[in-house]
Structure formats: structure tokens, C-alpha cells
Design a protein around this motif. Structure first.
Motif, PDB file in Angstrom:
ATOM      1  N   GLY A 267       0.772  -1.232   0.000  1.00  0.00           N
ATOM      2  CA  GLY A 267       0.000   0.000   0.000  1.00  0.00           C
ATOM      3  C   GLY A 267       0.802   1.280   0.000  1.00  0.00           C
ATOM      4  O   GLY A 267       0.237   2.365   0.132  1.00  0.00           O
ATOM      5  N   ILE A 268       2.134   1.195  -0.162  1.00  0.00           N
ATOM      6  CA  ILE A 268       2.987   2.387  -0.201  1.00  0.00           C
ATOM      7  C   ILE A 268       3.234   2.753  -1.661  1.00  0.00           C
ATOM      8  O   ILE A 268       3.895   2.012  -2.394  1.00  0.00           O
ATOM      9  N   VAL A 269       2.690   3.884  -2.085  1.00  0.00           N
ATOM     10  CA  VAL A 269       2.693   4.255  -3.502  1.00  0.00           C
ATOM     11  C   VAL A 269       3.277   5.653  -3.658  1.00  0.00           C
ATOM     12  O   VAL A 269       2.901   6.579  -2.932  1.00  0.00           O
ATOM     13  N   LEU A 270       4.178   5.797  -4.615  1.00  0.00           N
ATOM     14  CA  LEU A 270       4.870   7.054  -4.877  1.00  0.00           C
ATOM     15  C   LEU A 270       4.437   7.651  -6.217  1.00  0.00           C
ATOM     16  O   LEU A 270       4.385   6.947  -7.219  1.00  0.00           O
ATOM     17  N   VAL A 271       4.139   8.952  -6.197  1.00  0.00           N
ATOM     18  CA  VAL A 271       4.064   9.736  -7.435  1.00  0.00           C
ATOM     19  C   VAL A 271       5.380  10.496  -7.506  1.00  0.00           C
ATOM     20  O   VAL A 271       5.601  11.446  -6.748  1.00  0.00           O
ATOM     21  N   PRO A 272       6.304  10.071  -8.376  1.00  0.00           N
ATOM     22  CA  PRO A 272       7.669  10.594  -8.314  1.00  0.00           C
ATOM     23  C   PRO A 272       7.785  12.018  -8.850  1.00  0.00           C
ATOM     24  O   PRO A 272       6.944  12.490  -9.631  1.00  0.00           O
TER      25      PRO A 272
ATOM     26  N   ALA B 119      -3.711  10.008 -10.647  1.00  0.00           N
ATOM     27  CA  ALA B 119      -4.793   9.052 -10.893  1.00  0.00           C
ATOM     28  C   ALA B 119      -4.249   7.629 -11.009  1.00  0.00           C
ATOM     29  O   ALA B 119      -4.840   6.680 -10.478  1.00  0.00           O
ATOM     30  N   ARG B 120      -3.127   7.477 -11.681  1.00  0.00           N
ATOM     31  CA  ARG B 120      -2.510   6.148 -11.801  1.00  0.00           C
ATOM     32  C   ARG B 120      -2.127   5.605 -10.423  1.00  0.00           C
ATOM     33  O   ARG B 120      -2.333   4.416 -10.136  1.00  0.00           O
ATOM     34  N   ALA B 121      -1.590   6.476  -9.576  1.00  0.00           N
ATOM     35  CA  ALA B 121      -1.233   6.050  -8.219  1.00  0.00           C
ATOM     36  C   ALA B 121      -2.467   5.623  -7.439  1.00  0.00           C
ATOM     37  O   ALA B 121      -2.439   4.644  -6.684  1.00  0.00           O
ATOM     38  N   LEU B 122      -3.560   6.349  -7.586  1.00  0.00           N
ATOM     39  CA  LEU B 122      -4.779   6.014  -6.863  1.00  0.00           C
ATOM     40  C   LEU B 122      -5.328   4.660  -7.279  1.00  0.00           C
ATOM     41  O   LEU B 122      -5.965   3.966  -6.481  1.00  0.00           O
ATOM     42  N   LEU B 123      -5.052   4.250  -8.516  1.00  0.00           N
ATOM     43  CA  LEU B 123      -5.496   2.930  -8.974  1.00  0.00           C
ATOM     44  C   LEU B 123      -4.726   1.798  -8.305  1.00  0.00           C
ATOM     45  O   LEU B 123      -5.131   0.638  -8.385  1.00  0.00           O
ATOM     46  N   SER B 124      -3.633   2.137  -7.642  1.00  0.00           N
ATOM     47  CA  SER B 124      -2.893   1.122  -6.887  1.00  0.00           C
ATOM     48  C   SER B 124      -3.500   0.880  -5.513  1.00  0.00           C
ATOM     49  O   SER B 124      -2.976   0.091  -4.733  1.00  0.00           O
TER      50      SER B 124
END
Length: 240
Positions: free
Chosen positions: A80-85, A149-154
Motif C-alpha cells: 500500500g505504499i505508492v509514490l508519485v515521483p 490518478a494512476r497512483a490512486l489505482l494502486s
């Protein structure tokens, strides 16, 4: 107080003989929105890279009470740890829709993924209008919306945004921070890395000010926003 979602203890990062981060401590509660602010070279990105498994470090990082030291980035995404770089990191030769689908690479609930994409298209109508367009043809602000948005899909539990406003026109910066404010209702724990200290402090609950690899100031974001020292050094203002 409940157990911390993210707890960083005595984190240090070295690049050869250079120490970029010097024994810092950070703790975020579940659902809390925190920000790490500071000038270029302060150690913010090195801290992010350590949290996301992209940089070796000394000290400990705990997620939901468990050490994540030594885990690979893909394992951290599944936790559940997701980065938007910084720089967005979109796939420029893939369409907007394909980029979104890549955000759900580890999910097996395909029906829910389709519903989630549909919801995000409603939330981000610009992406819906351009869903079959190559992502590399989007404006910088649209690319940043796509990256979020791509990160939120994770299905993130901890979302890390690294310099989301960098290089964007003021109207798109405003839109990005509208999205950041909207995350408060989702229960997602947020760590925002941002050079625009005023916007970052206005959007979050707690803040850590980073300088030369250390954290000389920390506290409630609203308190730091009104602190004369922070106004002078980091907001470029003189006390009234």
C-alpha cells in the motif's frame, strides 16, 4: 493515540562520503496528511527514496508496525505504499488509459478496477477526454493529474507525492492542490514533498522542515505557517 501508520527512526542516507540525511525521525498517523518541506538539496528526495525502497539507508522504517527495511519497491506497492515521483514518471508512448491500467498491475479484482477507472475519469474529466491519446502529448499539468490518478489505482494506503507542483502553471497548481485536499476524505495517509511551503502547510496536518539533512522544525502545519521563523526562512516573508 493510535499506532503510527508510518514511523521513521534515526534514518540516515549516505552517497559515498556525503551524508544526505542525518538521523531524522518522522511519524504519521493513519489518515494523517503530512508534508516535508525545505530547499533543494535539503534531503527530501533522499528520504522519499529510502521509504520507497529505492535507496539503502541506516535506521529503521516501519509501516503499520512492521519493518519494511530491505523490501523491494514492488513489494512496498503491494503493502500500500505508492509514490508519485518527481517528474511524474508517466509512460509517454502509452495512452492515458493504458497508463491508468498500469497503476492497477498488482490488482486481481478486474471488475473493480474498471469501476475505479470510470470513477477517476469522472473525477478527472481532462483525462477522460484524452483517454486514447498518448500520454506524452499531454500538458505538464495533465501529466501530473494522470500520475496521481494512476497512483490512486494502486489502492494506496500511504500516498507519497514528490514535488507535484513543480514546473506547473498557477492554474494547474491550484487544481493539483484541490486534488490533494480531496484526498482528506478518502482515509489515505499522505506524505507531501513540496517546495511551495505555503501551499504545503495549508494542505496538511503536520509538517517537518528539512535543512541540510536534518529536521530543525516540526509541528502542526497551521502553527508553522504562522511561525515568524518559518515565515522569514522558508516563506520569504518578514514578520508583521
Amino acid at each position: 493515540m493510535s499506532e503510527s501508520a508510518l514511523q521513521i527512526k534515526d534514518l540516515s542516507v549516505h552517497y559515498g562520503g556525503i551524508q544526505a540525511v542525518r538521523s531524522i525521525n518522522i511519524s504519521l498517523q493513519p489518515g494523517e496528511q503530512g508534508t516535508l518541506i525545505g530547499a533543494n538539496g535539503a534531503g527530501k528526495s533522499s528520504t522519499v527514496r529510502a521509504i520507497c525502497g529505492l535507496q539503502p539507508y541506516s535506521g529503521e522504517i516501519f509501516w503499520q508496525g512492521q519493518s519494511i527495511k530491505g523490501l523491494h519497491p514492488n513489494e512496498l506497492v503491494q503493502k500500500g505504499i505508492v509514490l508519485v515521483p518527481e517528474g511524474r514518471g508517466i509512460f509517454t508512448r502509452m495512452t492515458v488509459l493504458e497508463n491508468l491500467q498500469m497503476g492497477a498491475w498488482h490488482r486481481r479484482d478486474r471488475t473493480h478496477v474498471r469501476h475505479h477507472i470510470a470513477q477517476l475519469m469522472e473525477q478527472f474529466p481532462r483525462l477522460a477526454e484524452r483517454k486514447q491519446q498518448l500520454a506524452g502529448l499531454l500538458s505538464g499539468g495533465e501529466q501530473q493529474l494522470l500520475a496521481i490518478a494512476r497512483a490512486l489505482l494502486s489502492n494506496p494506503k500511504l500516498l507519497i507525492l514528490d514535488e507535484p507542483s513543480m514546473g506547473l502553471a498557477p492554474i494547474m497548481v491550484e487544481r493539483i492542490f484541490e486534488v490533494i485536499h480531496s484526498l482528506r476524505t478518502t482515509g489515505i495517509t499522505l506524505l507531501l514533498i513540496e517546495q511551495n511551503a505555503r501551499l504545503a502547510l495549508q494542505a496538511t496536518d503536520h509538517a517537518w522542515v528539512m535543512d541540510s539533512g536534518t529536521i530543525p522544525y516540526q509541528g502542526r502545519s497551521d502553527a508553522l505557517l504562522n511561525d515568524d521563523r518559518i515565515q522569514q526562512i522558508y516563506l520569504g516573508e518578514l514578520p508583521i
